[in-house]
Design a protein around this motif. Structure first.
Motif, PDB file in Angstrom:
ATOM      1  N   PRO A 263       0.799  -1.237   0.000  1.00 35.30           N
ATOM      2  CA  PRO A 263       0.000   0.000   0.000  1.00 35.30           C
ATOM      3  C   PRO A 263       0.828   1.281   0.000  1.00 35.30           C
ATOM      4  O   PRO A 263       0.305   2.351  -0.289  1.00 35.30           O
ATOM      5  N   TYR A 264       2.115   1.179   0.314  1.00 32.08           N
ATOM      6  CA  TYR A 264       2.937   2.383   0.455  1.00 32.08           C
ATOM      7  C   TYR A 264       3.847   2.635  -0.750  1.00 32.08           C
ATOM      8  O   TYR A 264       4.648   3.567  -0.722  1.00 32.08           O
ATOM      9  N   ASN A 265       3.746   1.795  -1.775  1.00 35.70           N
ATOM     10  CA  ASN A 265       4.558   1.961  -2.990  1.00 35.70           C
ATOM     11  C   ASN A 265       6.035   2.202  -2.660  1.00 35.70           C
ATOM     12  O   ASN A 265       6.580   3.279  -2.924  1.00 35.70           O
ATOM     13  N   PRO A 266       6.707   1.235  -2.063  1.00 41.30           N
ATOM     14  CA  PRO A 266       8.050   1.492  -1.527  1.00 41.30           C
ATOM     15  C   PRO A 266       9.151   1.540  -2.579  1.00 41.30           C
ATOM     16  O   PRO A 266      10.209   2.109  -2.318  1.00 41.30           O
ATOM     17  N   VAL A 267       8.932   0.951  -3.755  1.00 38.36           N
ATOM     18  CA  VAL A 267      10.030   0.814  -4.712  1.00 38.36           C
ATOM     19  C   VAL A 267      10.569   2.175  -5.139  1.00 38.36           C
ATOM     20  O   VAL A 267      11.780   2.421  -5.096  1.00 38.36           O
ATOM     21  N   LEU A 268       9.688   3.087  -5.521  1.00 34.09           N
ATOM     22  CA  LEU A 268      10.131   4.413  -5.947  1.00 34.09           C
ATOM     23  C   LEU A 268      10.774   5.176  -4.789  1.00 34.09           C
ATOM     24  O   LEU A 268      11.774   5.874  -4.982  1.00 34.09           O
ATOM     25  N   LYS A 269      10.227   5.025  -3.586  1.00 35.25           N
ATOM     26  CA  LYS A 269      10.796   5.691  -2.410  1.00 35.25           C
ATOM     27  C   LYS A 269      12.217   5.194  -2.157  1.00 35.25           C
ATOM     28  O   LYS A 269      13.154   5.981  -1.968  1.00 35.25           O
ATOM     29  N   PHE A 270      12.384   3.872  -2.119  1.00 31.11           N
ATOM     30  CA  PHE A 270      13.707   3.300  -1.876  1.00 31.11           C
ATOM     31  C   PHE A 270      14.684   3.714  -2.974  1.00 31.11           C
ATOM     32  O   PHE A 270      15.821   4.088  -2.707  1.00 31.11           O
ATOM     33  N   PHE A 271      14.222   3.643  -4.225  1.00 32.07           N
ATOM     34  CA  PHE A 271      15.112   3.948  -5.336  1.00 32.07           C
ATOM     35  C   PHE A 271      15.584   5.395  -5.282  1.00 32.07           C
ATOM     36  O   PHE A 271      16.767   5.682  -5.493  1.00 32.07           O
ATOM     37  N   MET A 272      14.691   6.321  -4.992  1.00 34.27           N
ATOM     38  CA  MET A 272      15.060   7.729  -4.992  1.00 34.27           C
ATOM     39  C   MET A 272      16.024   8.058  -3.863  1.00 34.27           C
ATOM     40  O   MET A 272      17.035   8.728  -4.061  1.00 34.27           O
ATOM     41  N   VAL A 273      15.726   7.587  -2.653  1.00 32.12           N
ATOM     42  CA  VAL A 273      16.584   7.905  -1.510  1.00 32.12           C
ATOM     43  C   VAL A 273      17.965   7.300  -1.682  1.00 32.12           C
ATOM     44  O   VAL A 273      18.997   7.955  -1.475  1.00 32.12           O
ATOM     45  N   LYS A 274      18.010   6.036  -2.084  1.00 33.84           N
ATOM     46  CA  LYS A 274      19.302   5.365  -2.199  1.00 33.84           C
ATOM     47  C   LYS A 274      20.086   5.823  -3.423  1.00 33.84           C
ATOM     48  O   LYS A 274      21.319   5.839  -3.395  1.00 33.84           O
ATOM     49  N   SER A 275      19.394   6.191  -4.482  1.00 31.92           N
ATOM     50  CA  SER A 275      20.120   6.643  -5.672  1.00 31.92           C
ATOM     51  C   SER A 275      20.848   7.952  -5.398  1.00 31.92           C
ATOM     52  O   SER A 275      21.960   8.169  -5.899  1.00 31.92           O
ATOM     53  N   VAL A 276      20.237   8.831  -4.607  1.00 33.35           N
ATOM     54  CA  VAL A 276      20.895  10.098  -4.274  1.00 33.35           C
ATOM     55  C   VAL A 276      22.216   9.830  -3.549  1.00 33.35           C
ATOM     56  O   VAL A 276      23.223  10.503  -3.765  1.00 33.35           O
ATOM     57  N   ILE A 277      22.229   8.812  -2.695  1.00 34.03           N
ATOM     58  CA  ILE A 277      23.435   8.506  -1.912  1.00 34.03           C
ATOM     59  C   ILE A 277      24.419   7.671  -2.718  1.00 34.03           C
ATOM     60  O   ILE A 277      25.579   8.047  -2.908  1.00 34.03           O
ATOM     61  N   PHE A 278      23.956   6.523  -3.205  1.00 33.63           N
ATOM     62  CA  PHE A 278      24.868   5.558  -3.805  1.00 33.63           C
ATOM     63  C   PHE A 278      25.354   5.985  -5.182  1.00 33.63           C
ATOM     64  O   PHE A 278      26.539   5.857  -5.503  1.00 33.63           O
ATOM     65  N   LEU A 279      24.445   6.493  -6.019  1.00 33.74           N
ATOM     66  CA  LEU A 279      24.859   6.860  -7.369  1.00 33.74           C
ATOM     67  C   LEU A 279      25.833   8.035  -7.353  1.00 33.74           C
ATOM     68  O   LEU A 279      26.763   8.085  -8.159  1.00 33.74           O
ATOM     69  N   SER A 280      25.636   8.971  -6.427  1.00 33.40           N
ATOM     70  CA  SER A 280      26.585  10.073  -6.334  1.00 33.40           C
ATOM     71  C   SER A 280      27.951   9.584  -5.882  1.00 33.40           C
ATOM     72  O   SER A 280      28.989  10.097  -6.334  1.00 33.40           O
ATOM     73  N   PHE A 281      27.972   8.572  -5.022  1.00 34.06           N
ATOM     74  CA  PHE A 281      29.256   8.008  -4.579  1.00 34.06           C
ATOM     75  C   PHE A 281      29.968   7.322  -5.738  1.00 34.06           C
ATOM     76  O   PHE A 281      31.155   7.560  -5.996  1.00 34.06           O
ATOM     77  N   TRP A 282      29.263   6.458  -6.448  1.00 33.91           N
ATOM     78  CA  TRP A 282      29.877   5.762  -7.575  1.00 33.91           C
ATOM     79  C   TRP A 282      30.254   6.735  -8.690  1.00 33.91           C
ATOM     80  O   TRP A 282      31.215   6.520  -9.411  1.00 33.91           O
ATOM     81  N   GLN A 283      29.483   7.781  -8.834  1.00 35.73           N
ATOM     82  CA  GLN A 283      29.799   8.811  -9.823  1.00 35.73           C
ATOM     83  C   GLN A 283      31.124   9.489  -9.481  1.00 35.73           C
ATOM     84  O   GLN A 283      31.965   9.721 -10.352  1.00 35.73           O
TER      85      GLN A 283
END
Length: 218
Positions: free
Chosen positions: A56-76
C-alpha cells in the motif's frame, strides 16, 4: 570513515583520486564500496521479506530515490576519480593560477550533482507525496489533529531510541524462540512444546499489533 579521512589528510596521506597503495584513498574507496554493496544487498533482502506488507505504500520508488541520491553520487565520484587517474581529466593552468586534476574532478562532481538534484527533487515530490497524509488530518472524533512542533519532530528524528528498542527486541530470547518456531513450521520440522507455541502465537500477535499501530501513527 569521515574522521579517518580528515586525519589522513592532515598527515598528507589522503588525496582524492590517488589510487597509490601508500595513499589512504584506495583503502577508503574499498571499504566504502564494500559497505555500500552490503547496504544495497540488505535493502533488497528487506524489501523481498516485507513487500506484501509494504504494497500500500509503494516502496520501490521511495527506496530507489533515496538510495540513488546517496549511492549513485558516490559511484559517480569514484568514476570521476578513475577518469582523473587515467588522464581523461586534465589540470587547468593559466598565467594567474593552476588547478589540479583532483580539484577539477571534484568541480565536475559538484556541478553534475547540482543538475541531478533538480530531477531528484521532482521525483521525490512524486515518491513522497503529501496526499497520503490528507486523510489523517482528522482524529477519531473528526477534529483536526494537532501538529507537532519542528523542534519536537527534529528531536524524534535524532533520537536513537527506536534503534535500541529494535535491537533489544530482535536479540531477546522470546523473539528468537518465535522465529525458530516460524522456521520449523515453514520447513516441516518437529513442533516445539506447547509453551513455546503459545509464546510464539503471542509474539506474532504482538508483532502484528505493533506493526499496525506504528502504521497508524505514521
Amino acid at each position: 570513515m569521515a574522521v579517518i579521512t580528515v586525519v589522513l589528510q592532515a598527515f598528507g596521506k589522503y588525496r582524492d583520486g590517488d589510487f597509490n597503495v601508500a595513499s589512504g584513498y584506495l583503502y577508503a574507496t574499498i571499504i566504502y564500496n564494500i559497505s555500500v554493496s552490503l547496504s544495497l544487498y540488505a535493502l533488497f533482502l528487506f524489501y523481498f521479506a516485507t513487500r506484501e506488507l509494504l504494497v500500500p505504500y509503494n516502496p520501490v520508488l521511495k527506496f530507489f530515490m533515496v538510495k540513488s541520491v546517496i549511492f549513485l553520487s558516490f559511484w559517480q565520484g569514484m568514476l570521476l576519480a578513475i577518469l582523473e587517474k587515467c588522464g581523461a581529466i586534465p589540470q587547468i593552468t593559466s598565467a594567474d593560477f593552476s588547478v589540479g586534476e583532483g580539484t577539477v574532478a571534484a568541480g565536475y562532481q559538484n556541478f553534475i550533482i547540482c543538475i541531478e538534484m533538480f530531477f531528484a527533487a521532482v521525483a521525490l515530490r512524486h515518491a513522497f507525496t503529501y496526499k497520503v497524509y490528507m486523510d489523517k488530518r482528522l482524529d477519531s472524533y473528526g477534529r483536526c489533529a494537532p501538529m507537532k512542533s519542528i523542534s519536537s519532530s527534529l528531536k524524534e528524528t535524532m533520537n536513537p531510541g527506536d534503534m535500541v528498542q529494535d535491537a533489544i527486541h530482535n536479540f531477546s530470547p522470546a523473539y528468537q524462540q518465535y522465529t525458530q518456531q516460524s522456521t520449523l513450521e515453514r520447513g516441516g520440522g518437529p513442533p516445539l512444546s506447547r509453551s513455546h507455541s503459545n509464546l510464539s502465537a503471542r509474539g506474532g500477535d504482538n508483532e502484528k499489533t505493533l506493526l499496525l499501530s506504528s502504521d497508524d501513527e505514521f
